[in-house]
Design an enzyme around this catalytic site. Structure first.
Site, PDB file in Angstrom:
ATOM      1  CB  VAL A  93      -2.748  -7.629   0.678  1.00 11.93           C
ATOM      2  CG1 VAL A  93      -1.554  -6.714   0.530  1.00 11.93           C
ATOM      3  CG2 VAL A  93      -3.976  -6.884   1.187  1.00 11.93           C
ATOM      4  CE1 TYR A 153      -8.427   0.738   9.549  1.00 17.83           C
ATOM      5  CE2 TYR A 153      -8.706   1.833  11.663  1.00 17.83           C
ATOM      6  CZ  TYR A 153      -7.978   1.628  10.503  1.00 17.83           C
ATOM      7  OH  TYR A 153      -6.805   2.323  10.308  1.00 17.83           O
ATOM      8  CB  ALA A 154     -11.619  -1.300  16.358  1.00 21.50           C
ATOM      9  CE  LYS A 158      -5.457  -1.016  10.475  1.00 22.60           C
ATOM     10  NZ  LYS A 158      -4.266  -1.242   9.633  1.00 22.60           N
ATOM     11  CB  ILE A 214      -2.322   9.982   9.645  1.00 19.31           C
ATOM     12  CG1 ILE A 214      -1.824   9.218  10.890  1.00 19.31           C
ATOM     13  CG2 ILE A 214      -1.157  10.553   8.853  1.00 19.31           C
ATOM     14  CD1 ILE A 214      -1.118  10.043  11.947  1.00 19.31           C
ATOM     15  N   GLY A 238       0.831  -1.224   0.000  1.00 20.92           N
ATOM     16  CA  GLY A 238       0.000   0.000   0.000  1.00 20.92           C
ATOM     17  C   GLY A 238       0.852   1.254   0.000  1.00 20.92           C
ATOM     18  CB  SER A 254      -5.438   1.977  13.992  1.00 22.31           C
ATOM     19  OG  SER A 254      -6.254   3.083  14.322  1.00 22.31           O
ATOM     20  CB  THR A 276      -4.872  -2.176  -5.703  1.00 21.16           C
ATOM     21  OG1 THR A 276      -5.355  -0.867  -5.985  1.00 21.16           O
ATOM     22  CG2 THR A 276      -4.803  -2.402  -4.213  1.00 21.16           C
ATOM     23  CB  SER A 299      -0.098   3.735  -4.580  1.00 19.23           C
ATOM     24  OG  SER A 299      -1.162   3.228  -3.817  1.00 19.23           O
TER      25      SER A 299
HETATM   26  P1  NAP Z   1      -4.800   5.289   2.271  1.00 18.93           P
HETATM   27  O1  NAP Z   1      -4.323   6.689   2.053  1.00 18.93           O
HETATM   28  O2  NAP Z   1      -6.246   4.971   2.102  1.00 18.93           O
HETATM   29  O3  NAP Z   1      -3.930   4.306   1.337  1.00 18.93           O
HETATM   30  C1  NAP Z   1      -4.190   2.930   1.381  1.00 18.93           C
HETATM   31  C2  NAP Z   1      -3.120   2.171   0.631  1.00 18.93           C
HETATM   32  O4  NAP Z   1      -3.432   0.775   0.739  1.00 18.93           O
HETATM   33  C3  NAP Z   1      -3.084   2.506  -0.843  1.00 18.93           C
HETATM   34  O5  NAP Z   1      -1.749   2.457  -1.294  1.00 18.93           O
HETATM   35  C4  NAP Z   1      -3.906   1.399  -1.471  1.00 18.93           C
HETATM   36  O6  NAP Z   1      -3.536   1.100  -2.828  1.00 18.93           O
HETATM   37  C5  NAP Z   1      -3.543   0.221  -0.579  1.00 18.93           C
HETATM   38  N1  NAP Z   1      -4.542  -0.837  -0.583  1.00 18.93           N
HETATM   39  C6  NAP Z   1      -5.877  -0.752  -0.352  1.00 18.93           C
HETATM   40  N2  NAP Z   1      -6.458  -1.952  -0.484  1.00 18.93           N
HETATM   41  C7  NAP Z   1      -5.471  -2.822  -0.800  1.00 18.93           C
HETATM   42  C8  NAP Z   1      -5.422  -4.221  -1.095  1.00 18.93           C
HETATM   43  N3  NAP Z   1      -6.524  -4.991  -1.096  1.00 18.93           N
HETATM   44  N4  NAP Z   1      -4.235  -4.778  -1.402  1.00 18.93           N
HETATM   45  C9  NAP Z   1      -3.104  -4.031  -1.412  1.00 18.93           C
HETATM   46  N5  NAP Z   1      -3.069  -2.712  -1.173  1.00 18.93           N
HETATM   47  C10 NAP Z   1      -4.247  -2.114  -0.863  1.00 18.93           C
HETATM   48  O7  NAP Z   1      -4.439   4.793   3.755  1.00 18.93           O
HETATM   49  P2  NAP Z   1      -3.474   5.444   4.864  1.00 18.93           P
HETATM   50  O8  NAP Z   1      -4.258   6.445   5.609  1.00 18.93           O
HETATM   51  O9  NAP Z   1      -2.190   5.818   4.266  1.00 18.93           O
HETATM   52  O10 NAP Z   1      -3.288   4.192   5.844  1.00 18.93           O
HETATM   53  C11 NAP Z   1      -2.167   3.302   5.749  1.00 18.93           C
HETATM   54  C12 NAP Z   1      -2.225   2.321   6.901  1.00 18.93           C
HETATM   55  O11 NAP Z   1      -2.204   3.035   8.145  1.00 18.93           O
HETATM   56  C13 NAP Z   1      -3.488   1.462   6.917  1.00 18.93           C
HETATM   57  O12 NAP Z   1      -3.198   0.170   7.393  1.00 18.93           O
HETATM   58  C14 NAP Z   1      -4.372   2.188   7.927  1.00 18.93           C
HETATM   59  O13 NAP Z   1      -5.316   1.338   8.506  1.00 18.93           O
HETATM   60  C15 NAP Z   1      -3.332   2.667   8.916  1.00 18.93           C
HETATM   61  N6  NAP Z   1      -3.811   3.805   9.706  1.00 18.93           N
HETATM   62  C16 NAP Z   1      -4.159   4.981   9.109  1.00 18.93           C
HETATM   63  C17 NAP Z   1      -4.611   6.035   9.894  1.00 18.93           C
HETATM   64  C18 NAP Z   1      -5.008   7.365   9.311  1.00 18.93           C
HETATM   65  O14 NAP Z   1      -5.483   8.209  10.073  1.00 18.93           O
HETATM   66  N7  NAP Z   1      -4.836   7.617   8.031  1.00 18.93           N
HETATM   67  C19 NAP Z   1      -4.723   5.875  11.274  1.00 18.93           C
HETATM   68  C20 NAP Z   1      -4.361   4.663  11.852  1.00 18.93           C
HETATM   69  C21 NAP Z   1      -3.900   3.634  11.057  1.00 18.93           C
HETATM   70  P3  NAP Z   1      -4.253   1.854  -4.098  1.00 18.93           P
HETATM   71  O15 NAP Z   1      -3.700   3.261  -4.132  1.00 18.93           O
HETATM   72  O16 NAP Z   1      -3.846   1.063  -5.272  1.00 18.93           O
HETATM   73  O17 NAP Z   1      -5.725   1.836  -3.811  1.00 18.93           O
END
Ligand code: NAP
Length: 245
Positions: free
Chosen positions: A60, A151-152, A155, A184, A9, A138, A34, A11
């Site tokens: 994944v 989700y919770a 995580k 974030i 992930g 998270s 993806t 990208s």
């Molecule tokens: P994001 O901006 O939504 O990006 C998600 C990434 O995951 C993208 O690169 C997406 O690829 C990829 N992805 C989605 N479904 C997938 C699949 N089935 N197989 C492989 N890749 C997949 O998310 P983010 O906010 O950066 O979050 C990254 C991680 O941190 C996640 O695990 C999230 O739960 C965790 N997190 C985030 C926050 C927050 O506040 N943002 C807080 C706590 C934890 P594509 O671009 O190709 O769709």
């Protein structure tokens, strides 16, 4: 020779920041998206940063693709020594209204996929008697959050996975840790309305949403030699909104 890192992930958002952070520190990074377009974006981002590595297409949830991506990386660059399980999704709903598909997709993407990815990478790490595994958990995995039972749960599951695996493979020189971001500023949180954002800011002692590089710096630390005595831990990076014991 530089170490080989796989960041799922990569990208967008946090994964993208992790890939660039590790690449600029001299690691060879393979970052996944993806679609062909999102994998190409990773390749371009790494090139712009003047870094080694490339993008790769990976869903994944597709075990055959997981296997072939890891084989291709190993054949082209050598064994993976750093795995960052970052790919994740949200499909929020109150449990009473949640569809089985929303539950299943979230658990599969965020938790179940980590099983095969990690298991396949462990072979090379065990042989090298060295490895770093970082799982993106998270804050809500520790605190819970209404509307996010799926989700919770995923995580929180990652935290149990992290601690158990850390115990299993510490003797092989492999560390396993989790980073638990708070809120974030990425695509994942962009859906929040103005009201929700204002309310959220009131709950964050540092009074701002986190940036993707707040998380990537924490990941880079846990991957570095400076963190070689840290395993089975959850590093909370959340502006003070949850202070774990
Ligand atoms: P994001 O901006 O939504 O990006 C998600 C990434 O995951 C993208 O690169 C997406 O690829 C990829 N992805 C989605 N479904 C997938 C699949 N089935 N197989 C492989 N890749 C997949 O998310 P983010 O906010 O950066 O979050 C990254 C991680 O941190 C996640 O695990 C999230 O739960 C965790 N997190 C985030 C926050 C927050 O506040 N943002 C807080 C706590 C934890 P594509 O671009 O190709 O769709």
């Amino acid at each position: 020779m530089s170490q080989i890192c796989l960041v799922t992930g990569a990208s967008r958002g946090i994964g993208n920041a992790i890939a660039i952070e590790l690449a600029t520190k001299g690691y060879t990074v393979i970052g996944t998206g993806t679609s062909i377009a999102s994998a190409e974006k990773v390749t371009n981002d790494l090139r712009t940063a003047g870094a080694e590595g490339r993008g790769a297409v990976l869903d994944v949830n597709d075990p055959e693709q997981v296997e072939s991506v890891i084989k291709d990386i190993t054949d082209e660059f050598g064994p993976i020594s750093v795995l960052v399980n970052n790919a994740g999704v949200t499909e929020d709903n109150l449990l009473m209204r949640m569809k089985p598909s929303q539950w299943q997709r979230t658990l599969n993407t965020n938790l179940a996929s980590v099983f095969s990815l990690t298991k396949l990478c462990l072979k090379g790490m065990t042989r090298a008697r060295y490895g770093r595994i970082i799982n993106l958990s998270s804050v809500v995995g520790a605190t819970g959050n209404a509307g996010q039972t799926n989700y919770a749960a995923s995580k929180a599951g990652l935290i149990g996975f992290t601690k158990s695996l850390a115990l299993e493979i510490a003797s092989r020189g492999i560390t396993v840790n989790a980073v638990a971001p708070g809120f974030i500023d990425t695509d994942m949180t962009s859906a929040l309305g103005e009201d929700q954002r204002t309310k959220l800011l009131g709950a964050i002692p540092l009074a701002r949403l986190g940036r993707a590089d707040d998380i990537s710096k924490a990941v880079a630390f846990l991957v570095s030699d400076d963190a070689s005595y840290i395993t089975g831990q959850v590093l909370h990076v959340n502006g003070g909104m949850h202070m774990s014991s």
